[in-house]
Write a protein that holds these residues in place. Structure first.
Motif, PDB file in Angstrom:
ATOM      1  N   ILE A  65      51.252  80.263 -59.980  1.00  0.00           N
ATOM      2  CA  ILE A  65      52.185  79.988 -58.888  1.00  0.00           C
ATOM      3  C   ILE A  65      51.462  79.114 -57.878  1.00  0.00           C
ATOM      4  O   ILE A  65      50.391  79.479 -57.391  1.00  0.00           O
ATOM      5  N   ALA A  66      52.034  77.945 -57.593  1.00  0.00           N
ATOM      6  CA  ALA A  66      51.433  76.991 -56.649  1.00  0.00           C
ATOM      7  C   ALA A  66      49.993  76.687 -57.043  1.00  0.00           C
ATOM      8  O   ALA A  66      49.081  76.708 -56.199  1.00  0.00           O
ATOM      9  N   ASP A  67      49.787  76.437 -58.347  1.00  0.00           N
ATOM     10  CA  ASP A  67      48.481  76.084 -58.905  1.00  0.00           C
ATOM     11  C   ASP A  67      47.448  77.201 -58.826  1.00  0.00           C
ATOM     12  O   ASP A  67      46.253  76.967 -59.064  1.00  0.00           O
ATOM     13  N   LYS A  68      47.884  78.404 -58.512  1.00  0.00           N
ATOM     14  CA  LYS A  68      46.971  79.548 -58.468  1.00  0.00           C
ATOM     15  C   LYS A  68      47.287  80.487 -59.623  1.00  0.00           C
ATOM     16  O   LYS A  68      48.433  80.907 -59.790  1.00  0.00           O
ATOM     17  N   GLU A  69      46.260  80.819 -60.434  1.00  0.00           N
ATOM     18  CA  GLU A  69      46.504  81.754 -61.525  1.00  0.00           C
ATOM     19  C   GLU A  69      46.680  83.159 -60.965  1.00  0.00           C
ATOM     20  O   GLU A  69      45.848  83.656 -60.200  1.00  0.00           O
ATOM     21  N   VAL A  70      47.788  83.795 -61.335  1.00  0.00           N
ATOM     22  CA  VAL A  70      48.104  85.118 -60.801  1.00  0.00           C
ATOM     23  C   VAL A  70      48.364  86.126 -61.922  1.00  0.00           C
ATOM     24  O   VAL A  70      48.861  87.221 -61.666  1.00  0.00           O
ATOM     25  N   THR A  71      48.006  85.777 -63.165  1.00  0.00           N
ATOM     26  CA  THR A  71      48.339  86.596 -64.331  1.00  0.00           C
ATOM     27  C   THR A  71      47.974  88.059 -64.142  1.00  0.00           C
ATOM     28  O   THR A  71      48.730  88.955 -64.522  1.00  0.00           O
ATOM     29  N   TYR A  72      46.812  88.309 -63.574  1.00  0.00           N
ATOM     30  CA  TYR A  72      46.338  89.683 -63.409  1.00  0.00           C
ATOM     31  C   TYR A  72      46.298  90.116 -61.944  1.00  0.00           C
ATOM     32  O   TYR A  72      45.723  91.149 -61.621  1.00  0.00           O
ATOM     33  N   LEU A  73      46.937  89.331 -61.094  1.00  0.00           N
ATOM     34  CA  LEU A  73      47.016  89.698 -59.683  1.00  0.00           C
ATOM     35  C   LEU A  73      48.057  90.798 -59.524  1.00  0.00           C
ATOM     36  O   LEU A  73      49.181  90.668 -60.013  1.00  0.00           O
ATOM     37  N   PRO A  74      47.717  91.912 -58.860  1.00  0.00           N
ATOM     38  CA  PRO A  74      48.692  93.008 -58.742  1.00  0.00           C
ATOM     39  C   PRO A  74      49.934  92.597 -57.960  1.00  0.00           C
ATOM     40  O   PRO A  74      49.906  91.671 -57.154  1.00  0.00           O
ATOM     41  N   GLU A  75      51.004  93.325 -58.200  1.00  0.00           N
ATOM     42  CA  GLU A  75      52.306  92.978 -57.627  1.00  0.00           C
ATOM     43  C   GLU A  75      52.270  92.917 -56.108  1.00  0.00           C
ATOM     44  O   GLU A  75      52.860  92.018 -55.503  1.00  0.00           O
ATOM     45  N   TYR A  76      51.570  93.863 -55.466  1.00  0.00           N
ATOM     46  CA  TYR A  76      51.594  93.900 -53.995  1.00  0.00           C
ATOM     47  C   TYR A  76      50.911  92.683 -53.386  1.00  0.00           C
ATOM     48  O   TYR A  76      51.270  92.234 -52.298  1.00  0.00           O
ATOM     49  N   LYS A  77      49.915  92.121 -54.097  1.00  0.00           N
ATOM     50  CA  LYS A  77      49.275  90.906 -53.599  1.00  0.00           C
ATOM     51  C   LYS A  77      50.118  89.678 -53.914  1.00  0.00           C
ATOM     52  O   LYS A  77      50.176  88.734 -53.132  1.00  0.00           O
ATOM     53  N   ARG A  78      50.776  89.704 -55.048  1.00  0.00           N
ATOM     54  CA  ARG A  78      51.620  88.573 -55.433  1.00  0.00           C
ATOM     55  C   ARG A  78      52.871  88.473 -54.564  1.00  0.00           C
ATOM     56  O   ARG A  78      53.500  87.422 -54.481  1.00  0.00           O
ATOM     57  N   SER A  79      53.239  89.579 -53.909  1.00  0.00           N
ATOM     58  CA  SER A  79      54.463  89.598 -53.100  1.00  0.00           C
ATOM     59  C   SER A  79      54.391  88.623 -51.930  1.00  0.00           C
ATOM     60  O   SER A  79      55.425  88.250 -51.372  1.00  0.00           O
ATOM     61  N   GLN A  80      53.191  88.217 -51.545  1.00  0.00           N
ATOM     62  CA  GLN A  80      53.064  87.223 -50.477  1.00  0.00           C
ATOM     63  C   GLN A  80      53.574  85.861 -50.916  1.00  0.00           C
ATOM     64  O   GLN A  80      53.895  85.008 -50.089  1.00  0.00           O
ATOM     65  N   LEU A  81      53.651  85.650 -52.227  1.00  0.00           N
ATOM     66  CA  LEU A  81      54.104  84.371 -52.783  1.00  0.00           C
ATOM     67  C   LEU A  81      55.549  84.417 -53.240  1.00  0.00           C
ATOM     68  O   LEU A  81      56.160  83.369 -53.465  1.00  0.00           O
ATOM     69  N   ILE A  82      56.099  85.621 -53.394  1.00  0.00           N
ATOM     70  CA  ILE A  82      57.379  85.802 -54.077  1.00  0.00           C
ATOM     71  C   ILE A  82      58.368  86.576 -53.218  1.00  0.00           C
ATOM     72  O   ILE A  82      58.024  87.575 -52.586  1.00  0.00           O
ATOM     73  N   GLY A  83      59.628  86.116 -53.213  1.00  0.00           N
ATOM     74  CA  GLY A  83      60.733  86.877 -52.656  1.00  0.00           C
ATOM     75  C   GLY A  83      61.626  87.305 -53.806  1.00  0.00           C
ATOM     76  O   GLY A  83      61.828  86.535 -54.752  1.00  0.00           O
ATOM     77  N   ARG A  84      62.146  88.522 -53.761  1.00  0.00           N
ATOM     78  CA  ARG A  84      62.963  88.990 -54.881  1.00  0.00           C
ATOM     79  C   ARG A  84      64.146  89.801 -54.379  1.00  0.00           C
ATOM     80  O   ARG A  84      64.023  90.617 -53.463  1.00  0.00           O
ATOM     81  N   VAL A  85      65.300  89.567 -55.005  1.00  0.00           N
ATOM     82  CA  VAL A  85      66.508  90.347 -54.724  1.00  0.00           C
ATOM     83  C   VAL A  85      66.981  90.947 -56.038  1.00  0.00           C
ATOM     84  O   VAL A  85      67.114  90.239 -57.042  1.00  0.00           O
ATOM     85  N   PHE A  86      67.228  92.261 -56.027  1.00  0.00           N
ATOM     86  CA  PHE A  86      67.586  92.987 -57.239  1.00  0.00           C
ATOM     87  C   PHE A  86      69.106  93.155 -57.361  1.00  0.00           C
ATOM     88  O   PHE A  86      69.858  92.900 -56.419  1.00  0.00           O
ATOM     89  N   GLN A  87      69.533  93.634 -58.521  1.00  0.00           N
ATOM     90  CA  GLN A  87      70.959  93.866 -58.758  1.00  0.00           C
ATOM     91  C   GLN A  87      71.490  94.979 -57.861  1.00  0.00           C
ATOM     92  O   GLN A  87      72.593  94.869 -57.317  1.00  0.00           O
ATOM     93  N   ASP A  88      70.721  96.022 -57.678  1.00  0.00           N
ATOM     94  CA  ASP A  88      71.153  97.173 -56.890  1.00  0.00           C
ATOM     95  C   ASP A  88      71.028  96.866 -55.401  1.00  0.00           C
ATOM     96  O   ASP A  88      69.927  96.627 -54.903  1.00  0.00           O
ATOM     97  N   PRO A  89      72.138  96.868 -54.661  1.00  0.00           N
ATOM     98  CA  PRO A  89      72.070  96.612 -53.212  1.00  0.00           C
ATOM     99  C   PRO A  89      71.209  97.632 -52.468  1.00  0.00           C
ATOM    100  O   PRO A  89      70.802  97.388 -51.331  1.00  0.00           O
ATOM    101  N   MET A  90      70.937  98.796 -53.105  1.00  0.00           N
ATOM    102  CA  MET A  90      70.122  99.822 -52.464  1.00  0.00           C
ATOM    103  C   MET A  90      68.629  99.519 -52.606  1.00  0.00           C
ATOM    104  O   MET A  90      67.807 100.153 -51.938  1.00  0.00           O
ATOM    105  N   ALA A  91      68.270  98.585 -53.483  1.00  0.00           N
ATOM    106  CA  ALA A  91      66.868  98.238 -53.683  1.00  0.00           C
ATOM    107  C   ALA A  91      66.471  97.117 -52.726  1.00  0.00           C
ATOM    108  O   ALA A  91      67.288  96.314 -52.305  1.00  0.00           O
ATOM    109  N   GLY A  92      65.188  97.079 -52.401  1.00  0.00           N
ATOM    110  CA  GLY A  92      64.681  95.979 -51.600  1.00  0.00           C
ATOM    111  C   GLY A  92      64.760  96.179 -50.103  1.00  0.00           C
ATOM    112  O   GLY A  92      64.282  95.347 -49.333  1.00  0.00           O
ATOM    113  N   THR A  93      65.397  97.280 -49.668  1.00  0.00           N
ATOM    114  CA  THR A  93      65.461  97.593 -48.242  1.00  0.00           C
ATOM    115  C   THR A  93      65.141  99.075 -48.050  1.00  0.00           C
ATOM    116  O   THR A  93      65.197  99.864 -49.001  1.00  0.00           O
ATOM    117  N   ALA A  94      64.826  99.450 -46.824  1.00  0.00           N
ATOM    118  CA  ALA A  94      64.559 100.848 -46.484  1.00  0.00           C
ATOM    119  C   ALA A  94      65.778 101.415 -45.771  1.00  0.00           C
ATOM    120  O   ALA A  94      66.032 101.080 -44.608  1.00  0.00           O
TER     121      ALA A  94
END
Length: 264
Positions: A65-94
């Motif tokens: 992602i953006a010329d940075k290899e992230v194959t083994y980068l954990p999800e919580y660190k990769r989240s700084q690069l990625i925004g995601r919206v799920f099918q369930d409206p209850m997911a992704g918010t508190a």
């Protein structure tokens, strides 16, 4: 901006339940590309999204992602690069937190982390400005608990939270599928506007073939863990649902002929 090279992932390998979820998958997106993904259930669409987000690690292959290899980068660190919206409206918010508290958490995604959720006057004004773009009146409900919002309102908030820090990659995983038609249309239009405004590099999974044709500048079709069709911008403009179905049948026919030849 996003490059997947020879990605393969098998679930339950060596057991009767073995399934090749992704097979030698290659995909490249340039900055600003908006790619819609279609395919039947089990085709590998969500698995592809999970490999990109980091919630799944491929057996082999490379994710950049953006010329940075992230194959083994954990999800919580990769989240700084990625925004995601799920099918369930209850997911992704508190749900037990307020709109402004949810927005503050999303706003801090690319900032230095602290234990304090910062909701000062300056940020409240900023949040109101962003919420006004939704035309849902949420800018007047900053102190409302997110769990009290309707499904459409919550999904609109999720979309805003995923995008207003302008992530490198935006992942939309059937984010309109659980909504009624009017709300689905609202979120679809918001998606189009936000992606265009910020020129976000976007991958969107959908089962709605017309939506896949109407949105974005590219389209891919998946089947049995493989990308079997990769349509560029010029070709996409000429496609119809009927043409897509015929192309799918043609490709599946060739695959079946190939499988029979191997077994012969």
């Amino acid at each position: 901006m996003l490059h997947l090279h020879d990605i393969s992932l098998t679930f339950n390998e060596g057991t009767p339940d073995e399934k090749k979820a992704l097979q030698n998958t290659n995909l490249s997106l340039e900055k600003g590309d908006f790619v819609t993904i279609i395919g039947s259930n089990g085709a590998g669409k969500s698995t592809l999204m999970n490999v990109i987000s980091g919630s799944l690690t491929p057996d082999v292959g490379e994710v950049k992602i953006a010329d940075k290899e992230v194959t083994y980068l954990p999800e919580y660190k990769r989240s700084q690069l990625i925004g995601r919206v799920f099918q369930d409206p209850m997911a992704g918010t508190a749900p037990t937190m307020t709109i402004e508290e949810n927005l503050a958490i999303a706003y801090s995604r690319n900032k230095k982390r602290t234990l304090k959720i910062g909701v000062n006057k300056k940020r409240k004004d900023l949040f109101r400005e962003y919420l006004e773009t939704l035309n849902l009146g949420l800018e007047n409900r900053l102190s409302a608990k997110v769990g009290l919002l309707s499904g459409g309102e919550r999904q609109a908030l999720s979309l805003l939270m995923a995008t207003f820090t302008e992530p490198k990659i935006l992942l939309l995983d059937e984010h309109t599928a659980a909504l009624d038609p009017s709300r689905a249309e609202l979120i679809t239009n918001l998606t189009r506007d936000i992606v265009k405004k910020y020129q976000l590099t976007t991958l969107m999974v959908t089962h709605n073939m017309q939506q896949a044709l109407d949105l974005g500048n590219r389209l891919i079709m998946m089947d049995k863990g493989q990308i079997i069709l990769n349509v560029d911008s010029e070709t996409k403009e000429t496609l119809t649902i009927e043409k897509l179905l015929k192309e799918f049948q043609r490709i599946r026919g060739k695959q079946m002929d190939s499988d029979r030849a191997v077994l012969a």
